[in-house]
Each structure stands twice: as structure tokens, then as C-alpha cells.
Design a protein around this motif. Structure first.
Motif, PDB file in Angstrom:
ATOM      1  N   ASN A 285       0.809  -1.221   0.000  1.00  0.00           N
ATOM      2  CA  ASN A 285       0.000   0.000   0.000  1.00  0.00           C
ATOM      3  C   ASN A 285       0.841   1.269   0.000  1.00  0.00           C
ATOM      4  OD1 ASN A 285       0.748  -0.642   2.750  1.00  0.00           O
ATOM      5  ND2 ASN A 285      -0.701   0.901   3.444  1.00  0.00           N
ATOM      6  N   GLY A 286       2.125   1.144   0.325  1.00  0.00           N
ATOM      7  CA  GLY A 286       3.016   2.299   0.265  1.00  0.00           C
ATOM      8  C   GLY A 286       3.776   2.408  -1.039  1.00  0.00           C
ATOM      9  N   ASP A 287       3.417   1.581  -1.999  1.00  0.00           N
ATOM     10  CA  ASP A 287       4.056   1.553  -3.314  1.00  0.00           C
ATOM     11  C   ASP A 287       3.100   2.173  -4.332  1.00  0.00           C
ATOM     12  OD1 ASP A 287       5.322   0.980  -5.698  1.00  0.00           O
ATOM     13  OD2 ASP A 287       5.225  -1.200  -5.479  1.00  0.00           O
ATOM     14  N   GLY A 288       3.489   3.288  -4.934  1.00  0.00           N
ATOM     15  CA  GLY A 288       2.627   3.939  -5.914  1.00  0.00           C
ATOM     16  C   GLY A 288       2.264   3.043  -7.079  1.00  0.00           C
ATOM     17  N   LEU A 289       3.136   2.091  -7.411  1.00  0.00           N
ATOM     18  CA  LEU A 289       2.847   1.200  -8.531  1.00  0.00           C
ATOM     19  C   LEU A 289       1.665   0.275  -8.241  1.00  0.00           C
ATOM     20  CD1 LEU A 289       6.394   0.139  -9.807  1.00  0.00           C
ATOM     21  CD2 LEU A 289       4.870   1.919 -10.687  1.00  0.00           C
ATOM     22  N   THR A 290       1.398   0.036  -6.973  1.00  0.00           N
ATOM     23  CA  THR A 290       0.238  -0.799  -6.639  1.00  0.00           C
ATOM     24  C   THR A 290      -1.039  -0.164  -7.159  1.00  0.00           C
ATOM     25  OG1 THR A 290       1.322  -1.687  -4.669  1.00  0.00           O
ATOM     26  CG2 THR A 290      -1.092  -1.788  -4.733  1.00  0.00           C
ATOM     27  N   TRP A 291      -1.189   1.118  -6.900  1.00  0.00           N
ATOM     28  CA  TRP A 291      -2.413   1.830  -7.278  1.00  0.00           C
ATOM     29  C   TRP A 291      -2.440   2.149  -8.762  1.00  0.00           C
ATOM     30  CZ3 TRP A 291      -5.220   1.332  -3.094  1.00  0.00           C
ATOM     31  CH2 TRP A 291      -4.568   1.242  -1.861  1.00  0.00           C
ATOM     32  N   LEU A 292      -1.259   2.378  -9.326  1.00  0.00           N
ATOM     33  CA  LEU A 292      -1.159   2.783 -10.729  1.00  0.00           C
ATOM     34  C   LEU A 292      -1.084   1.606 -11.690  1.00  0.00           C
ATOM     35  CD1 LEU A 292      -0.808   5.575 -12.223  1.00  0.00           C
ATOM     36  CD2 LEU A 292       1.640   5.098 -12.234  1.00  0.00           C
ATOM     37  N   GLN A 293      -0.610   0.448 -11.199  1.00  0.00           N
ATOM     38  CA  GLN A 293      -0.324  -0.673 -12.091  1.00  0.00           C
ATOM     39  C   GLN A 293      -0.979  -1.986 -11.642  1.00  0.00           C
ATOM     40  OE1 GLN A 293       1.588  -0.395 -14.931  1.00  0.00           O
ATOM     41  NE2 GLN A 293       2.015   1.769 -14.630  1.00  0.00           N
ATOM     42  N   SER A 294      -0.681  -2.440 -10.444  1.00  0.00           N
ATOM     43  CA  SER A 294      -1.112  -3.782 -10.031  1.00  0.00           C
ATOM     44  C   SER A 294      -2.620  -3.904  -9.886  1.00  0.00           C
ATOM     45  CB  SER A 294      -0.423  -4.177  -8.718  1.00  0.00           C
ATOM     46  OG  SER A 294       0.961  -4.302  -8.892  1.00  0.00           O
ATOM     47  N   ILE A 295      -3.251  -2.953  -9.222  1.00  0.00           N
ATOM     48  CA  ILE A 295      -4.706  -3.023  -9.042  1.00  0.00           C
ATOM     49  C   ILE A 295      -5.433  -2.907 -10.378  1.00  0.00           C
ATOM     50  CG2 ILE A 295      -6.700  -1.844  -8.027  1.00  0.00           C
ATOM     51  CD1 ILE A 295      -5.002  -1.364  -5.529  1.00  0.00           C
ATOM     52  N   PRO A 296      -5.064  -1.961 -11.257  1.00  0.00           N
ATOM     53  CA  PRO A 296      -5.717  -1.935 -12.578  1.00  0.00           C
ATOM     54  C   PRO A 296      -5.504  -3.227 -13.370  1.00  0.00           C
ATOM     55  CG  PRO A 296      -4.649   0.163 -12.158  1.00  0.00           C
ATOM     56  CD  PRO A 296      -4.223  -0.759 -11.052  1.00  0.00           C
ATOM     57  N   MET A 297      -4.319  -3.833 -13.280  1.00  0.00           N
ATOM     58  CA  MET A 297      -4.079  -5.093 -13.989  1.00  0.00           C
ATOM     59  C   MET A 297      -4.969  -6.194 -13.426  1.00  0.00           C
ATOM     60  SD  MET A 297      -2.513  -6.660 -16.417  1.00  0.00           S
ATOM     61  CE  MET A 297      -1.365  -7.927 -16.989  1.00  0.00           C
ATOM     62  N   ALA A 298      -5.071  -6.262 -12.113  1.00  0.00           N
ATOM     63  CA  ALA A 298      -5.929  -7.276 -11.494  1.00  0.00           C
ATOM     64  C   ALA A 298      -7.378  -7.102 -11.935  1.00  0.00           C
ATOM     65  CB  ALA A 298      -5.821  -7.199  -9.975  1.00  0.00           C
ATOM     66  N   LYS A 299      -7.829  -5.860 -11.993  1.00  0.00           N
ATOM     67  CA  LYS A 299      -9.201  -5.587 -12.428  1.00  0.00           C
ATOM     68  C   LYS A 299      -9.406  -5.991 -13.883  1.00  0.00           C
ATOM     69  CE  LYS A 299     -10.318  -1.794  -9.251  1.00  0.00           C
ATOM     70  NZ  LYS A 299     -10.628  -0.343  -9.124  1.00  0.00           N
ATOM     71  N   ARG A 300      -8.426  -5.719 -14.726  1.00  0.00           N
ATOM     72  CA  ARG A 300      -8.530  -6.073 -16.133  1.00  0.00           C
ATOM     73  C   ARG A 300      -8.620  -7.586 -16.303  1.00  0.00           C
ATOM     74  NH1 ARG A 300     -10.849  -5.905 -20.658  1.00  0.00           N
ATOM     75  NH2 ARG A 300      -9.568  -6.382 -22.496  1.00  0.00           N
ATOM     76  N   LEU A 301      -7.780  -8.322 -15.617  1.00  0.00           N
ATOM     77  CA  LEU A 301      -7.816  -9.779 -15.700  1.00  0.00           C
ATOM     78  C   LEU A 301      -9.148 -10.327 -15.194  1.00  0.00           C
ATOM     79  CD1 LEU A 301      -4.185 -10.622 -14.509  1.00  0.00           C
ATOM     80  CD2 LEU A 301      -5.072 -10.757 -16.847  1.00  0.00           C
ATOM     81  N   ASP A 302      -9.636  -9.743 -14.115  1.00  0.00           N
ATOM     82  CA  ASP A 302     -10.923 -10.181 -13.572  1.00  0.00           C
ATOM     83  C   ASP A 302     -12.050  -9.938 -14.567  1.00  0.00           C
ATOM     84  OD1 ASP A 302     -12.466 -11.162 -11.191  1.00  0.00           O
ATOM     85  OD2 ASP A 302     -13.400  -9.198 -11.394  1.00  0.00           O
ATOM     86  N   GLU A 303     -12.018  -8.780 -15.239  1.00  0.00           N
ATOM     87  CA  GLU A 303     -13.038  -8.467 -16.252  1.00  0.00           C
ATOM     88  C   GLU A 303     -13.034  -9.501 -17.371  1.00  0.00           C
ATOM     89  OE1 GLU A 303     -11.925  -4.608 -17.527  1.00  0.00           O
ATOM     90  OE2 GLU A 303     -12.747  -3.565 -15.771  1.00  0.00           O
ATOM     91  N   LEU A 304     -11.855 -10.028 -17.691  1.00  0.00           N
ATOM     92  CA  LEU A 304     -11.727 -11.018 -18.763  1.00  0.00           C
ATOM     93  C   LEU A 304     -12.141 -12.420 -18.318  1.00  0.00           C
ATOM     94  CD1 LEU A 304      -8.290  -9.838 -20.197  1.00  0.00           C
ATOM     95  CD2 LEU A 304     -10.498  -9.711 -21.386  1.00  0.00           C
ATOM     96  N   GLY A 305     -12.372 -12.583 -17.031  1.00  0.00           N
ATOM     97  CA  GLY A 305     -12.745 -13.886 -16.518  1.00  0.00           C
ATOM     98  C   GLY A 305     -11.570 -14.755 -16.114  1.00  0.00           C
ATOM     99  N   VAL A 306     -10.385 -14.167 -16.023  1.00  0.00           N
ATOM    100  CA  VAL A 306      -9.202 -14.901 -15.577  1.00  0.00           C
ATOM    101  C   VAL A 306      -9.309 -15.150 -14.075  1.00  0.00           C
ATOM    102  CG1 VAL A 306      -6.686 -14.797 -15.331  1.00  0.00           C
ATOM    103  CG2 VAL A 306      -7.776 -13.916 -17.415  1.00  0.00           C
ATOM    104  N   ASP A 307      -8.859 -16.308 -13.639  1.00  0.00           N
ATOM    105  CA  ASP A 307      -8.828 -16.640 -12.210  1.00  0.00           C
ATOM    106  C   ASP A 307      -7.735 -15.808 -11.544  1.00  0.00           C
ATOM    107  OD1 ASP A 307      -8.648 -17.749  -9.703  1.00  0.00           O
ATOM    108  OD2 ASP A 307      -8.347 -19.809 -10.377  1.00  0.00           O
ATOM    109  N   VAL A 308      -8.142 -14.826 -10.733  1.00  0.00           N
ATOM    110  CA  VAL A 308      -7.189 -13.888 -10.138  1.00  0.00           C
ATOM    111  C   VAL A 308      -7.223 -13.991  -8.614  1.00  0.00           C
ATOM    112  CG1 VAL A 308      -6.432 -11.496  -9.968  1.00  0.00           C
ATOM    113  CG2 VAL A 308      -7.507 -12.313 -12.078  1.00  0.00           C
TER     114      VAL A 308
END
Length: 351
Positions: A285-308
Motif C-alpha cells: 500500500n506504500g508503493d505507488g505502482l500498486t495503485w497505478l499498475q497492479s490493481i488496474p491489472m488485477a481488475k482487467r484480468l478479472d473483467e476477462l474472466g481470468v482466475d485472479v
């Protein structure tokens, strides 16, 4: 004695003038050096990349030493510096497996981070020893860093590493039907890129690469603190923005990396499909890349139906967890991440 004081008093202004002249000369030299460095830095990424490398190398060594304290006494078979291609140390890998293994095991192939300009397989060896102790073959892979190597050389090399591992699976203790691609930071980006190459034929065609593995061989990915959207990275400012932009210039060989094929093809968030493998993704949570990169990537994979499977921490969580928090195993939250990683691997592999 009566004449000494006037002589001493008259000498003081002259000494002060000499000291001031020396100070001005020193300042002039420093300013000239700074100007030269600034000019060179506007022409080539080398000076900035070397500064970043030095800082990251020290951090990587310290973190590896911290992880070493948590490696269990499980007896392992270790084969170090295996050459997967003819590029010298850049194209070598370290292989770990339980000494008790009687056959091939599900295999975690880990790509180290370091902003694409630093790092080495040795930085993640302790973590892979821990995972090997849980009943896996684990492999840490080197690749050529920028600016010595220019994109997409690292991707090509890592694809060659996968081909070597597949061809030598039996002697390496690898089950080639159960491959997990993993990485941290820049290595997370590279792991996601290889997984995309394997599971998206359109992307492979754009990259001009034939994937070394079939999609059915890739059972999962583990992505820690990675980068998946280069356009968002290009918008960063301040010291962090300077660091990433300098690293990307060094890695890509182009100052305008965000405007061409490099930024586009590295942005795996735009290329992943429903065929992307099951994924564990985490960031502090103290890493800016989490909010800018990891969370959006997780959301994108989830939208596609990937097991995340995700491990993200609430914004107010204390202590604030920094970039690469998962390697700081002296901290309870990093040990929690390790436990969740092992549980994820256990859920998506069979032994």
C-alpha cells in the motif's frame, strides 16, 4: 614583539582572499562538472542508468541477505549458472529442487526485477530456495539489462530460456506441463509479457516471436509489484518519474519510448486475453505502482474472466508496505504474502 601584530593583521585579508579564490575555483569546477553531466544526461541514458543501478544493487544485496535468514534447512539440489544460450552470464540461470525429489516437479520460473537496468538472479535465489523447499523446482533467470541490451532483447532471451527449460526438462527436474511464470517489479512486467506472448497469438505476431511454450504448459503466473501500463508510467513526475523514464530510455534505447512500439508492446494490460493463466498479483500500500499498475491489472484480468488471486492492503495499513515488500521477510506482512503465494501455487499445481 611590537611589529608582529601589524604584520599578522595585514596577512589576514590576503589569506581570506586566497581562501575565497580557492572556494570560487572549487565551485566553478563543481558547476562545470554538473553542467557536463547534465549535457551528457540529455544525450545518453548511461549516467542516470548507472546511478539507478548502483542504488538498486545495494538494495538488492541487502534484501537477499534478509531473505537468507528465512531459508529453511531443507536439503536442496542446486545447479547454478546453467547456460541457456551463448550470451555469457546474461544468459544463465540457477535451478533449485528438493533433494528428496524422485521425479519432475511443477516449476516456478522467476524473473528478477531492477527497473530493467539492474538486478541479477542471485537477488531472488533465497526466495526460490524457500519455494523449492515446499516441493517445487524453481529457476531464477538472468537476462541482459539496459543500456547494454536494447528492447526486446530481454524478451527474446527469456523466451530462449523457456525453450531450453522445455528441452531439458527431465535433467532439470521440471514438469513441462506445469510451468509457473513469476517475477517482481520489472520482472513482473517481463513475466506478464511472456505469459501474454504464450496465450495471445496476435500479440506474438506483433512481437515477431514464436512462443517457446504452448498455452497448456503455462498453469499460472505470480506477479509482484509489477508494471503493466507504460502510458501511466510515462505520466509520473518528480524523482520517481525521473527514475522510471531514465530506466526506460536505457532499456528501450529511445528517449521517446512512450510514443512508439516499445511502450505499446510492454503494456500487457492492453494485450491480455481470457486465455491468460490463473494469476496471483500483489503490491504494497506504500508503493505507488500498486495503485497505478497492479490493481488496474488485477481488475482487467478479472473483467476477462481470468482466475485472479490478489493480496492488496488497505490504504491506511501500517506499516506502509514499500515496493518489493514481499521480499522483506523480517516483516510479518511479507511472511503473509509468502504463505499466500505458496497456497496459490499449491492450488494450481499437482505433485
Amino acid at each position: 614583539m611590537s611589529t608582529a601584530a601589524p604584520v599578522e593583521e595585514s596577512a589576514r585579508p590576503e589569506r581570506r582572499r586566497r581562501r575565497w579564490r580557492r572556494t570560487k575555483i572549487t565551485l566553478g569546477i563543481l558547476l562545470a562538472v554538473a553542467a557536463v553531466v547534465a549535457i551528457i544526461g540529455s544525450i545518453t541514458p548511461w549516467p542516470s542508468a548507472m546511478v539507478i543501478r548502483a542504488v538498486f544493487t545495494k538494495g538488492g544485496d541487502d534484501t537477499a541477505a534478509e531473505m537468507d535468514r528465512h531459508v529453511p534447512d531443507t536439503k536442496l539440489t542446486e545447479t547454478l549458472d546453467v547456460a541457456y544460450a551463448d550470451g555469457g552470464a546474461d544468459t544463465t540461470m540457477d535451478v533449485f529442487s528438493p533433494a528428496s525429489a524422485s521425479g519432475p516437479l511443477p516449476t516456478v520460473i522467476w524473473i528478477h526485477g531492477g527497473a530493467w537496468v539492474s538486478g541479477a538472479k542471485e537477488n531472488v535465489d533465497p526466495y526460490l530456495r524457500i519455494l523449492a523447499g515446499e516441493g517445487y523446482t524453481t529457476i531464477a533467470v538472468n537476462y541482459t539489462l539496459g543500456p547494454e541490451g536494447v528492447y526486446p532483447l530481454a524478451v527474446t532471451q527469456l523466451n530462449e530460456a523457456l525453450a531450453y527449460i522445455d528441452a531439458h526438462a527431465e535433467e532439470l527436474g521440471v514438469d513441462p506441463t506445469q510451468i509457473v511464470l513469476a517475477g517482481d517489479s520489472a520482472g513482473g512486467q517481463l513475466a506478464s509479457q511472456l505469459a501474454t506472448l504464450i496465450t495471445n497469438s496476435d500479440y506474438a505476431e506483433i512481437m515477431g516471436l514464436a512462443p517457446a511454450l504452448r498455452p497448456d504448459q503455462l498453469v499460472a503466473t505470480v506477479l509482484n509489484c509489477g508494471v503493466y501500463d507504460l502510458s501511466a508510467l510515462a505520466e509520473l513526475n518528480g524523482l520517481v518519474g525521473w527514475g522510471f523514464k531514465s530506466s526506460m530510455w536505457a532499456y528501450s534505447g529511445a528517449k521517446d519510448w512512450a510514443e512508439g512500439s516499445t511502450g505499446a508492446t510492454m503494456s500487457t494490460i492492453d494485450w491480455v486475453t481470457a486465455d491468460f493463466p490463473a494469476t496471483y498479483i500483489s503490491g504494497g500500500n506504500g508503493d505507488g505502482l500498486t495503485w497505478l499498475q497492479s490493481i488496474p491489472m488485477a481488475k482487467r484480468l478479472d473483467e476477462l474472466g481470468v482466475d485472479v488471486t490478489t493480496l492488496f492492503w488497505p490504504a491506511p495499513h501500517e506499516p506502509q508496505l514499500p515496493h518489493e515488500y514481499q521480499f522483506h521477510l523480517d516483516q510479518p506482512d511479507a511472511r503473509t504474502a509468502l504463505e499466500k503465494t505458496i497456497a496459490f501455487l499449491d492450488a494450481h499445481t499437482t505433485r
